[in-house]
Design a protein around this motif. Sequence first.
Motif, PDB file in Angstrom:
ATOM      1  N   LEU A  37      19.537  15.551 -12.955  1.00 29.99           N
ATOM      2  CA  LEU A  37      20.707  14.964 -12.303  1.00 29.99           C
ATOM      3  C   LEU A  37      20.276  13.932 -11.266  1.00 29.99           C
ATOM      4  O   LEU A  37      20.831  12.825 -11.202  1.00 29.99           O
ATOM      5  N   PHE A  38      19.284  14.268 -10.453  1.00 29.58           N
ATOM      6  CA  PHE A  38      18.779  13.314  -9.453  1.00 29.58           C
ATOM      7  C   PHE A  38      18.225  12.063 -10.131  1.00 29.58           C
ATOM      8  O   PHE A  38      18.373  10.950  -9.619  1.00 29.58           O
ATOM      9  N   ARG A  39      17.589  12.231 -11.288  1.00 27.68           N
ATOM     10  CA  ARG A  39      17.078  11.058 -12.024  1.00 27.68           C
ATOM     11  C   ARG A  39      18.229  10.178 -12.503  1.00 27.68           C
ATOM     12  O   ARG A  39      18.136   8.946 -12.475  1.00 27.68           O
ATOM     13  N   ASP A  40      19.300  10.822 -12.962  1.00 28.70           N
ATOM     14  CA  ASP A  40      20.465  10.047 -13.395  1.00 28.70           C
ATOM     15  C   ASP A  40      21.076   9.271 -12.228  1.00 28.70           C
ATOM     16  O   ASP A  40      21.483   8.118 -12.384  1.00 28.70           O
ATOM     17  N   ILE A  41      21.142   9.913 -11.057  1.00 29.28           N
ATOM     18  CA  ILE A  41      21.675   9.224  -9.881  1.00 29.28           C
ATOM     19  C   ILE A  41      20.773   8.050  -9.516  1.00 29.28           C
ATOM     20  O   ILE A  41      21.241   6.936  -9.246  1.00 29.28           O
ATOM     21  N   LEU A  42      19.465   8.294  -9.518  1.00 32.04           N
ATOM     22  CA  LEU A  42      18.513   7.238  -9.168  1.00 32.04           C
ATOM     23  C   LEU A  42      18.669   6.033 -10.083  1.00 32.04           C
ATOM     24  O   LEU A  42      18.644   4.883  -9.621  1.00 32.04           O
ATOM     25  N   SER A  43      18.864   6.277 -11.370  1.00 28.76           N
ATOM     26  CA  SER A  43      18.992   5.167 -12.320  1.00 28.76           C
ATOM     27  C   SER A  43      20.285   4.389 -12.123  1.00 28.76           C
ATOM     28  O   SER A  43      20.386   3.245 -12.563  1.00 28.76           O
ATOM     29  N   ARG A  44      21.268   5.006 -11.478  1.00 30.89           N
ATOM     30  CA  ARG A  44      22.513   4.298 -11.158  1.00 30.89           C
ATOM     31  C   ARG A  44      22.310   3.288 -10.034  1.00 30.89           C
ATOM     32  O   ARG A  44      22.998   2.277  -9.962  1.00 30.89           O
ATOM     33  N   TYR A  45      21.382   3.589  -9.149  1.00 30.24           N
ATOM     34  CA  TYR A  45      21.162   2.737  -7.982  1.00 30.24           C
ATOM     35  C   TYR A  45      19.950   1.823  -8.141  1.00 30.24           C
ATOM     36  O   TYR A  45      19.903   0.749  -7.528  1.00 30.24           O
ATOM     37  N   ILE A  46      18.980   2.272  -8.916  1.00 22.56           N
ATOM     38  CA  ILE A  46      17.793   1.453  -9.177  1.00 22.56           C
ATOM     39  C   ILE A  46      17.547   1.453 -10.674  1.00 22.56           C
ATOM     40  O   ILE A  46      17.304   2.512 -11.267  1.00 22.56           O
TER      41      ILE A  46
END
Length: 277
Positions: A37-46
């Motif tokens: 989930l954190f990886r998915d969030i990160l890919s939304r911002y970077i």
Amino acid sequence: MDENLPEPSINPYFNPSKSGENYVRLCYLVSTIGGDLFRDILSRYIQPADLRLQLDKNRTKLERIMNAEQKEKIYPLSGTTTLTSKDLDISVLYILLRNICSIPKHKNGWGNPPLDGDTSLAACIERIRIQRNLIPGHSPIGEIEDTVFQDHWDKLKNSILEIEKQMTGGNMYERWIANMLTCDLNPTKKEERFKKIEDRLKKVESSQWTHAPDAKETTDIGILRTMVAAVILCIGIKKAYDSIDTGNELGFMKIGDYIMYLHSRSHITSVLLGFDL
């Protein structure tokens, strides 16, 4: 035989108690599901292709925050290395989300327990971090009793699902969490279910005709063969595979239901399959 040597174990290599299973499920929930989930969030911002660029751009800031192991992972002494989010554990992902993604802080500020009822993205991320840090402290021997387990599970689940709702509106994480709560952690039983799938496929592959089909049957058989193959591949195997961890036989039941429907429409189906479900 040397009396000082331990006797051979008669117990399975991995046969945890209920409280042991609770601990395993929580670790998987926070580290694997929470990490993805954190990886998915990160890919939304970077954007993934820009991750290395952003890490280098923010190096001075990040190195002040990270511990020695984290710095060596991100900025190895041997020189710059290619990284993807899959190379980062949940603690590093939290640092990146908090410090270089411009996610607005929650009402109590990053690093502090969020207010009850605060459903902001930062608050949900913070709660996952807090639960991740609490779980080892509540289980020095790798076991967590049911009441404590349920409290951790509910807090993690609610935070993960709130983020999923805000990000995609989908239910992929919801299904993943539900599966992890009920999946069978005994590897022997899982192997038995894989064997069942293999046996069913072998029956289909080895099915024999009981008579030579006429021209009309040949046409019908060609159609039904395609239909049944599609059912087995697209419904049966998919459902059976998805159900392996939950310990049910939903995949097999779906195949059976569909084949029974076809059987009620044509005698050819029984000839085609050559076995009973």
